[in-house]
Scaffold this motif. Structure first.
Motif, PDB file in Angstrom:
ATOM      1  N   SER A   1     -16.614  -1.915 -34.462  1.00  0.00           N
ATOM      2  CA  SER A   1     -15.870  -2.496 -33.334  1.00  0.00           C
ATOM      3  C   SER A   1     -14.901  -3.572 -33.821  1.00  0.00           C
ATOM      4  CB  SER A   1     -16.841  -3.086 -32.308  1.00  0.00           C
ATOM      5  OG  SER A   1     -17.641  -2.087 -31.734  1.00  0.00           O
ATOM      6  N   LYS A   2     -15.329  -4.368 -34.807  1.00  0.00           N
ATOM      7  CA  LYS A   2     -14.433  -5.382 -35.374  1.00  0.00           C
ATOM      8  C   LYS A   2     -13.244  -4.726 -36.060  1.00  0.00           C
ATOM      9  CE  LYS A   2     -15.769  -9.168 -37.189  1.00  0.00           C
ATOM     10  NZ  LYS A   2     -16.370 -10.182 -38.085  1.00  0.00           N
TER      11      LYS A   2
ATOM     12  N   ASN B   1     -10.976  -3.559 -33.213  1.00  0.00           N
ATOM     13  CA  ASN B   1     -10.279  -4.670 -32.544  1.00  0.00           C
ATOM     14  C   ASN B   1      -9.177  -5.266 -33.408  1.00  0.00           C
ATOM     15  OD1 ASN B   1     -11.790  -4.436 -30.241  1.00  0.00           O
ATOM     16  ND2 ASN B   1     -13.255  -6.024 -30.778  1.00  0.00           N
TER      17      ASN B   1
ATOM     18  N   GLY C   1     -13.177  -5.092 -25.302  1.00  0.00           N
ATOM     19  CA  GLY C   1     -13.466  -5.573 -26.644  1.00  0.00           C
ATOM     20  C   GLY C   1     -14.834  -5.127 -27.156  1.00  0.00           C
TER      21      GLY C   1
ATOM     22  N   LYS D   1     -10.616   1.301 -29.691  1.00  0.00           N
ATOM     23  CA  LYS D   1     -10.355  -0.064 -29.209  1.00  0.00           C
ATOM     24  C   LYS D   1     -10.352  -0.055 -27.689  1.00  0.00           C
ATOM     25  CE  LYS D   1      -7.207  -3.964 -29.850  1.00  0.00           C
ATOM     26  NZ  LYS D   1      -5.980  -4.438 -30.546  1.00  0.00           N
TER      27      LYS D   1
END
Length: 358
Positions: free
Chosen positions: A78-79, A82, A301, A297
Motif C-alpha cells: 500500500s505504501k 500511495n 489511502g 492506489k
C-alpha cells in the motif's frame, strides 16, 4: 536478481520481521497481564515463566505466520502504491507477473521457514507451552477428565472406560477384552477401576470376568480385585494435544498406532498433520491476495487497504477454525477441513490477480 527484485524482497522480509517484533511483545504482555495472578498463586518460578514465554512465542508465531505475513504485505505494498512507485514500475514496461516475482521469492523463503518451524521447532514449543499451562494455569488442573476412551493396547487386547478422572486416578464402567486371533478368550467388567500408585497395579470394584474355552463359559466374580494389567495409566487419559508435540516423522508413526488402537482423537491428529503442509501453501495464496488488493492506489489511502485486508484475514481464520473443529469433533474428513480454506481463497487469489492485471 535486478534492483527491483532486491528492493521489494528486502521490504517483504523486513516488514514481516517488524510485524512479528511488534505483535509478539504485545501478545506476551496481554497474556502475562491475564495469567500473572495464577502464576504467582501456583508458585511458578521465574525461569519456568521465561521458558514458557519462549515457547509461547514460537507456538503462536507458528499459528499466526500467514496472517502476520498477509498484513505486512498489505502494509508495505500500500505504501508503494500511495507513493506511485508501482505505477512507475509498470510504466517502465514491467509486467504485473514480473512485478509479483520477488513477492513469490519472499513467500518461498518464509514458507520454507514455516515448514521447518511447524515440523520440528513448534512441536517442542507446544510440549513446553501445554505442560506449563496445565501445571500452573488450569483452574482445575487436578480434575482433568476424559470420556469414552476406547483403546487397542496391542494386537490382542482392548480397553474401554466411560470416563477417567486424573485427580484420584479413577475410571468408571471399565471393560477389558482379550482376543486370540478372532476369538474372544475372556472379558473383564468393573464398575470402577483405580490406579494404586504404591503397588503400580489397578484395583477393580465389582469385578466380573467371563472366560471362554472350547465353547464353555466360566464366570469369576469378586467385590474387589487387585490386578496387574498390561497397559499404562496414560492409555486411560489420552492427551488431546499429543499430536502437536511430535515432529512430522514421529507424528506419522503416532497416528498409525492410534488408528490401530481405535483412538477417538484421530480427527484432531489428522488436522495437526495436514496443517503442517497447508500452512506453507497458505503463505503463497495470502501473499497473492495481499498484493492484488493493495497494489491499487485508493482514495481512502492505506487505511482502506488495511481494513479490506483485515476483513479477508478474519474470514480466512473463521473458515480455518470452523472446519478444523468440525474435523476434530465429528467424522468430517480432515483433508477437506484443512484444505478447503486454501482452495476457496486460492480461487479468490486467482480472481483478484486477474483483476489487478487488468
Amino acid at each position: 536478481m535486478k534492483i527491483l527484485d532486491w528492493y521489494i524482497l528486502k521490504r517483504y522480509l523486513i516488514t514481516f520481521l517488524m510485524m512479528l517484533l511488534l505483535f509478539v511483545p504485545i501478545g506476551i504482555t496481554v497474556d502475562l497481564a491475564e495469567k500473572v495472578g495464577r502464576m504467582i498463586e501456583n508458585e511458578a518460578s521465574l525461569g519456568e515463566v521465561a521458558f514458557y514465554y519462549i515457547n509461547f512465542t514460537v507456538y503462536f508465531a507458528n499459528l499466526l505466520f500467514p496472517l502476520f505475513l498477509f498484513l505486512s504485505v498489505i502494509w508495505f505494498t500500500s505504501k508503494l502504491a500511495n507513493n506511485t512507485e508501482i505505477v512507475a514500475f509498470l510504466s517502465s514496461g514491467t509486467s504485473f507477473s514480473r512485478f509479483l516475482r520477488p513477492y513469490m521469492i519472499g513467500a518461498t523463503i518464509v514458507a520454507g521457514f514455516a515448514m521447518f518451524l511447524g515440523m520440528y521447532l513448534a512441536p517442542i514449543a507446544s510440549q513446553g507451552f501445554n505442560e506449563f499451562k496445565f501445571k500452573y494455569l488450569k483452574k482445575n488442573k487436578n480434575v482433568q477428565q476424559t470420556r469414552d476412551v476406547y483403546q487397542q493396547i496391542n494386537d490382542n487386547d482392548y480397553i474401554y472406560v466411560s470416563n477417567f478422572i486424573t485427580r484420584n486416578k479413577t475410571g468408571h464402567k471399565f471393560t477389558y477384552e482379550h482376543f486370540e486371533g478372532n476369538e474372544l478368550k475372556y472379558k473383564i467388567f468393573a464398575d470402577n477401576i483405580r490406579y494404586i500408585e504404591e503397588d503400580s497395579m489397578y484395583r477393580l470394584t465389582s469385578y466380573l470376568k467371563r472366560s471362554f474355552e472350547n465353547g464353555i463359559e466360566t464366570v469369576e466374580q469378586e467385590n474387589r480385585k487387585l490386578m496387574d494389567l498390561p497397559f499404562e495409566l496414560e492409555d486411560l487419559t489420552p492427551v488431546q494435544y499429543a499430536a502437536e508435540t511430535k515432529s512430522y516423522g514421529e507424528l506419522l508413526k503416532f497416528i498409525a498406532a492410534e488408528k490401530r488402537r481405535g483412538s477417538p482423537n484421530i480427527g484432531r491428529y489428522e488436522v495437526v498433520k495436514l496443517k503442517k503442509w497447508s500452512l506453507p501453501v497458505s503463505i503463497f495464496i495470502l501473499t497473492i491476495i495481499a498484493v492484488a488488493v493493495s497494489s491499487i492506489k485508493r482514495r481512502g489511502g492505506m487505511g482502506v487497504n488495511l481494513a479490506l485486508g483485515i476483513s479477508i484475514a478474519m474470514i480466512y481464520v473463521f473458515f480455518d477454525k470452523v472446519f478444523g473443529v468440525m474435523a476434530e469433533q465429528s467424522n468430517f474428513p480432515a483433508v477437506i477441513a484443512v484444505w478447503f480454506p486454501n482452495v476457496l481463497f486460492g480461487i479468490l487469489a486467482v480472481y483478484l490477480l486477474q483483476k489487478a492485471k487488468r
